[in-house]
Structure formats: structure tokens, C-alpha cells
Design a protein around this motif. Sequence first.
Motif, PDB file in Angstrom:
ATOM      1  N   PHE A   1       0.911  -1.144  -0.028  1.00 18.67           N
ATOM      2  CA  PHE A   1       0.109  -0.019  -0.088  1.00 18.67           C
ATOM      3  C   PHE A   1       0.961   1.301   0.028  1.00 18.67           C
ATOM      4  O   PHE A   1       1.814   1.361   0.779  1.00 18.67           O
ATOM      5  N   GLU A   2       0.763   2.215  -1.029  1.00 25.32           N
ATOM      6  CA  GLU A   2       1.324   3.516  -0.931  1.00 25.32           C
ATOM      7  C   GLU A   2       0.262   4.763  -0.912  1.00 25.32           C
ATOM      8  O   GLU A   2      -0.732   4.583  -1.525  1.00 25.32           O
ATOM      9  N   ALA A   3       0.793   5.744  -0.593  1.00 15.28           N
ATOM     10  CA  ALA A   3      -0.121   6.804  -0.699  1.00 15.28           C
ATOM     11  C   ALA A   3       1.081   8.079  -0.633  1.00 15.28           C
ATOM     12  O   ALA A   3       2.088   7.963   0.080  1.00 15.28           O
ATOM     13  N   SER A   4       0.732   9.244  -1.246  1.00 10.49           N
ATOM     14  CA  SER A   4       1.388  10.512  -1.160  1.00 10.49           C
ATOM     15  C   SER A   4       0.713  11.463  -1.494  1.00 10.49           C
ATOM     16  O   SER A   4      -0.359  11.419  -2.290  1.00 10.49           O
ATOM     17  N   ALA A   5       1.004  12.758  -1.127  1.00  8.25           N
ATOM     18  CA  ALA A   5       0.616  14.041  -1.461  1.00  8.25           C
ATOM     19  C   ALA A   5       1.548  15.069  -1.397  1.00  8.25           C
ATOM     20  O   ALA A   5       2.570  15.049  -1.012  1.00  8.25           O
ATOM     21  N   SER A   6       1.216  16.030  -2.227  1.00  8.65           N
ATOM     22  CA  SER A   6       2.166  17.255  -2.422  1.00  8.65           C
ATOM     23  C   SER A   6       1.522  18.568  -2.524  1.00  8.65           C
ATOM     24  O   SER A   6       0.418  18.416  -3.052  1.00  8.65           O
ATOM     25  N   VAL A   7       2.022  19.574  -1.895  1.00  6.05           N
ATOM     26  CA  VAL A   7       1.414  20.852  -1.779  1.00  6.05           C
ATOM     27  C   VAL A   7       2.416  21.628  -2.005  1.00  6.05           C
ATOM     28  O   VAL A   7       3.415  21.649  -1.302  1.00  6.05           O
TER      29      VAL A   7
ATOM     30  N   ARG B   1      -0.432  24.306  -6.026  1.00  7.77           N
ATOM     31  CA  ARG B   1      -0.278  23.024  -6.983  1.00  7.77           C
ATOM     32  C   ARG B   1      -0.418  22.035  -5.783  1.00  7.77           C
ATOM     33  O   ARG B   1      -0.033  22.065  -4.909  1.00  7.77           O
ATOM     34  N   TYR B   2      -1.269  21.216  -6.331  1.00  7.42           N
ATOM     35  CA  TYR B   2      -1.801  20.067  -5.257  1.00  7.42           C
ATOM     36  C   TYR B   2      -1.743  18.755  -6.086  1.00  7.42           C
ATOM     37  O   TYR B   2      -2.354  18.561  -7.140  1.00  7.42           O
ATOM     38  N   ASN B   3      -1.125  17.839  -5.385  1.00  7.81           N
ATOM     39  CA  ASN B   3      -1.193  16.471  -6.343  1.00  7.81           C
ATOM     40  C   ASN B   3      -1.382  15.483  -5.075  1.00  7.81           C
ATOM     41  O   ASN B   3      -1.068  15.538  -3.832  1.00  7.81           O
ATOM     42  N   ALA B   4      -2.063  14.205  -5.471  1.00 13.53           N
ATOM     43  CA  ALA B   4      -2.174  13.033  -4.509  1.00 13.53           C
ATOM     44  C   ALA B   4      -2.071  11.739  -5.191  1.00 13.53           C
ATOM     45  O   ALA B   4      -2.171  11.620  -6.340  1.00 13.53           O
ATOM     46  N   MET B   5      -1.571  10.743  -4.762  1.00 15.06           N
ATOM     47  CA  MET B   5      -1.516   9.388  -5.183  1.00 15.06           C
ATOM     48  C   MET B   5      -1.923   8.234  -4.149  1.00 15.06           C
ATOM     49  O   MET B   5      -1.562   8.531  -3.027  1.00 15.06           O
ATOM     50  N   ILE B   6      -2.756   7.386  -4.422  1.00 14.68           N
ATOM     51  CA  ILE B   6      -2.894   6.114  -3.799  1.00 14.68           C
ATOM     52  C   ILE B   6      -2.867   4.853  -4.472  1.00 14.68           C
ATOM     53  O   ILE B   6      -3.126   4.925  -5.688  1.00 14.68           O
TER      54      ILE B   6
ATOM     55  N   TYR C   1       4.618  14.389   1.095  1.00 18.10           N
ATOM     56  CA  TYR C   1       4.132  13.426   2.204  1.00 18.10           C
ATOM     57  C   TYR C   1       3.962  12.037   1.632  1.00 18.10           C
ATOM     58  O   TYR C   1       3.101  11.763   1.039  1.00 18.10           O
ATOM     59  N   ARG C   2       4.657  10.962   2.170  1.00 18.49           N
ATOM     60  CA  ARG C   2       4.592   9.658   1.942  1.00 18.49           C
ATOM     61  C   ARG C   2       3.909   8.992   2.945  1.00 18.49           C
ATOM     62  O   ARG C   2       4.578   9.054   4.151  1.00 18.49           O
TER      63      ARG C   2
END
Length: 765
Positions: free
Chosen positions: A178-184, A197-202, A763-764
Motif C-alpha cells: 500500500f502506498e499513498a503520497s501528497a504534495s502541496v 499546486r496540489y497532487n495526490a496518489m494512492i 508526504y508519503r
Amino acid sequence: MKAILFASASAMALLAQPVSAQVQTTETAADSTAKKQQRGDREIVVTATRRTVRLQDVPLSVTAFNQEELDDLGIVGFEGIAQNTPGIVVNRPTQNFNNFTARGINTNGYSAGLQSAVAIYVDELPISANGNSTILDPNLYDVERVEFLRGPQGTLFGSNSLAGAMRIITKSPDLDEFEASASVDLGLTGSNTVRQRYNAMINIPLMTDEAGLRVTGYYRNEDGWVDNIGTGVKDSNSLEAYGGRATLMLQPSDRMQVKLLVSYENSQPADSGLTNPNLGKFVRRSDRPDLFQGELTNYNATINYEFDFAELISSTTMSNYDASFYVDLAGTYDQAFPFALDAYGYDDLFVQESRLVSRGKGPFEWVAGFFYYDKRRTVDFAYRSTEEYLAANGLTGLPDEYYQRFNSYTDQTEIAGFGELTYRFSDSFWITGGLRYGNTKVQSFTRAGGYSSNYLTAAYCRELFPACGFFFPPLTITPNAYAEGLKVSDDRLSWKASASWKPNSDLTTYVTVSTGFRTPVVNARAGLAPPAAAPNDIVIPDGAKSDGVTNYEVGLKGSWLGGDLTANLAAYYIDWKDIQVQANRVSDSIQFATNIGGAESYGLEFEFLARPFAGLSLAVNGSFNRAKVTDLSPVEAAISGAVPGVRLASPHFQGSGTLRYDFAVGDGKTAFAALNASHVGSFPNQFPNVPGNPNAVSPTYDFTEAWTNVNLFAGVKLGALDLTAYVENIFDDSSITYIHPEAFLDGRYARLRPRTVGLRANYRF
């Protein structure tokens, strides 16, 4: 010894202008299993030539960035990639309008009506096959790598990779973790322009070792910094963009993988960023906002199956691209009367590529594949005045403010077979040969319906009354009839031959000869005879046939001191034949695509990375280039605006570098500080003379300014959280980086973005 070598690298940095530590790679079937480059690795394994190979063994000139490097340098689009890649310049009038120059192969930065000389791919989807129209700025979050292959790539990447190919390779799902990350990313440009700028991944494993789902999303909201005095909007070139992708990976057996991907991106800049220096540094003028907006939807299914002797890869892609191209054209007549184009394009694209990649040991390694490409591009053209102007000047009879409407579409297909074969005489010497044979067909049509009028003539007469006397021509309307353009077909063979020698395990040398080409172009007014007053002038040709290059390259890739010093060098000579250009007939200025003689480009590219002691790294790259027209007849000079020996649209020097220091801050936490600088020399924006008028210097002929962009980064890695503070364009350089070659725009000059300060958090989970 290290100190001496480091001092030498530092001296080169002073000469070259200080790039991130870069890997060299190219996409292969094994992308999902390729080893990720980590900062400080002693050896880099990449997937070059469609298979997993050590970096030092790849006989190509390629630069690549992984996600960590993109984040560290704040690279979110094409500008950052170009600024940190040797031999590359991005000609970027405004957002969603991108055209690369590689190794000097470009006649102007716009390529009006022509394909770019550099192919751009997102995974297996070519997104640069739009000629001079909008090319969407893709989101660069959660990508495996971004690669830039320099030199023609016709064998593996087909047509329109005349000077190179850029690939954005997205990450595949992880079936185990399981992975997740976010960027601001929050920034401030100037004193009051906010950038968000906003990014996210799961990533979710669905069944152990059998399925996984990866979903990525992003949103960007950025204020502008250019004032439009025509619309009265301050900071008019703002941007809102959003999108995402979902990838499902299925692994029904140890030998088979199925990847299903759907992605969507929507980029909506509110106005152009092109300026008019006569009005002010960051000032433009248009009667309404110029819109270059794009919406891309992409569907892909990729199947990998491992036979005992080879791996089969089948990639099927369907995409839809809708784009607006709204532009004020009144600059042609010095804003004397309203004249604008509101165009909307629809691209429907299907791409199928299947290839076999050999497996196992042995002296022979091979790749064989099949490629099919089918595209329909439909464009609604609507040329407009304004209802106020029409009423004030008694121009009646139009149904609304549009004085010309028509719909056209172009069908293009390409089918090709390709292959590469490598024979290893030993571990230290091998040769490679490649071929690609294909056929391309292009045809354009105009649908019945819509209308044309003589608005431009009537309006021009009213504004220049003395020239027209007392007669004002009335406004007349002519319905458009169905028109079928000529079908242009072209068969082309691309080939590559290279030999590689490794005198030791840390040094590879190679010599390569490779070719590339672009697809033919059709002319809407093919066969049109010259006017009666000039019967000896040329008849408008059917179109421009494919142009082609032959690239001769010698390279060296080495590492010393256990990888603490690496160097990549490439020298090349390119022979460019039958150059595709936009030309004008001398007698009546009718525009058309054609071919002219030839040109040459030669140069040297370099990349150096030095680590003199733990934590400190210096990466430097750059390119010296000379490119000019060498073969030109008097007729070709007259219709194209070129002159013998004229310089092509590329800088003599371009380079960049990064000085970075990483250090511990206690309890497993680290921090870093980095200085990144890039420099591009001045270059002409087009050929010097007016096409169709060989005795007149073009009023739009100009040179960009030499510019240097310096960025400062400082950050800390606190376990799962990375924080980075940055200052982009520290010295607030506002140099002109692009000049539009056509006269219809009032604002034709693009500049570097002003100084921007900000904070980025990743953030991871």
C-alpha cells in the motif's frame, strides 16, 4: 586525486554555466521492473533499447529525470526539462503551446503548419502530432521517469522524431505494498501573484501478487503576471488545470501482466502570456483573451507475456484531445479593425504497437515490432469581427459577428514494421543495426456549409479611405462548397547502425549513424496557377514531402573513483535534406508548405557529475552547436525567406548545472541546499527575409535575448515528510525567451517568469 578531479569539474562548470544528477535511459518493455536511480548510486541500471541495460552500455545520447529529481528541482513541465537537458530548447509562446528544438534542427520556433521535429509521448501516446497547434502541458507527478532522447529516433519511435523524442513514463501499480503520497506547493510570484499546486496518489493492492490499483490526481490554480490592456484585466494569464489517472494492473500468471490505464487532463489558461515590449515589460493587448486550452482523455491497454525465447508487448491506445485556439489577429493591420480567429479542434487517435523482445543469453539480442497509427483531426474555424464595428461601418448581411466559418478535417494513417539486432562479439564489443519501414497517408477535406466573405477587404478599405477613393466595396457572402484535398502518401525507410567498445567495465565508447524523418504535409490550395500578371511564377505544389536527417555521432560514457566522477560526451554531425518550410508565392503571397534544399548541424554535448566528498555533488551539462542552411536555390530563397548560410533557430550554447549539499540533521533526518542555474544563448526566431518577397527583410525577424535562470532550494527530509523552500529566478531575469515569427499577433514576445518564492511539502504514507 578526487580533489584535483573535482576542481577540473568545477572549472568546467564556470565555463558551461551550472543540472541535476541525470541518468540516461530509454523506454523498454521492462519499464515496470527497471531499477530506480537513487541519489548516490554507484551503478545505474536502465531499460535502454527496449531491454534492461547498464547505463554505460547504452549507445545513445539520452537524459532522464526520476520523480525525486523532478521534485528537488521543482520541475512540473516542459520548461524545467529543457532547462536541465543538454542540447534542448523549448519554444514556448504561452501555456499549452510547446515546441522543442534539439541539436539545432528547427527553422523557427513555431513550425507553422508543420510537425515539430521532436516527438513527445506520454507512455505510448504521441501528443505532439498537432503541428503548430496546442500541445497540452502534462502533469509530472508520480512518474517513473521523464526521458529525452537526442538525435533522430526513427527506428524505434517512427516519424516526427526527426531530432529526438521525449517520453513521460508514468508509474505502474505496486501489487504488494500500500502506498499513498501528497504534495502541496504554494508560491508567490512578484508581490501578489499566488501559485497553488496540489497532487495526490494512492496505490492499493487488490489481491496479493495478482492485482493492484494506482490513482493519481492533481489541481493547479495559478495567478498570472501579465496585464492585458485590451481587455482591462490585470494578471490576465492565470491558469486553472486539473486531472488524474487510474491504472489497474492484473497479473494472472507469472508470465503475464495486463495494465489498463485511463487518464484525463484539463488545462484552462485564462489568457496568453505573450507580450508587446512597446507597451511595457509584462503588458499585452488583445480585444478578448487569447485562449490556448486543452482537454486530453487517454485510454490504454498494455499486455506483457513472457515466452521462453522472448517477451511480447502489445499496447493499444485510444485518445481524444479537444483544444481551443482563440487568437486576436488584428496585429496584422496594426489594430486598425477587429480581426480574430476562434478555432476549436477535435483529435481522435488510435495507436497500436506490438513488439517482441528477445530473452535469454547468447550473442544475439533483438527487437521486432509492428506499429499502426490512425488519426482524424477536425477543426471548426470561425473568423470574427465585432458586431459594434460591423454596425458602425454599415457592414451588413452577416448572421453574427463572424465573417467566415468553415469546418475541415484531416485523416492521417501510418503503418510500419521495425526491428533492431545486436550481436555481441564479446562482453567488451558489440554492434547494433536497426530498420524501420513504413507508409504514411495524409488527406484533408473541407465540409460543405458555412460561408466566406470579403470582410477583410471591405474593412481595410474603410480604414485606408484615401487608398480606396470614394468606393467602399459592399460586404458579400459566398457559401462554402465541399472540397476534397489531395491524398499524399510517402514510404520511408529509417535505419541505424552502431558499434560499441568497452575497454574496461567503467568506460563505454560508441559510434552511431542514424536517420529520421517527418510526415508529409498537404496544401489546401494545391494546383493553384499563378495570377495572369505573373504567368511564370510557380504553381502551388501538392504539399511538402517528408524531410529527413542523417546523424553521425561519436560518444563516450565513463565513471571513475567508484562512481564519484562520471562523464558523458557526444559529438555529432547532422545532414538535413529537403527541409519542410512554410513558404509564400512571390506574385500573390499565397502561403503553402514545401521543401527547400538542406542544412547542417554539428556540435558537442557533455554531462559531468562529481562527488568530491560525502554529501556534496556537482552536476554540469551543456551543448555547443552550429546549425545553418547549406543548400538553397534562388527560387527556394525567394519563397522561404532564407538565404544561403543563414543560421537556424537555435543557440550556439546552452547549459545548466546544480551544486548540491546533503547533510544529516540528527536521528536519521537529512537536509540539503542546492543552487541550480541554466543558460541559453541568443538565437534568431526565423529566416531573415519575407517569404515571397526576397528583397525585403521580415519585420518580424528578431533575436531572443541570452538569459540565465538561477534557482535556490533548501529542504529537510523528516522521515515521511519532505519540506523544501525555494526561490526561482533569484535575479528576476525578464529576458525574452521566444519571439513569434508571424505578424498577426500584437504581442509576440515571451519572457521568463518573474521571481517566485515558495514552499513545497511532500508526504508519503
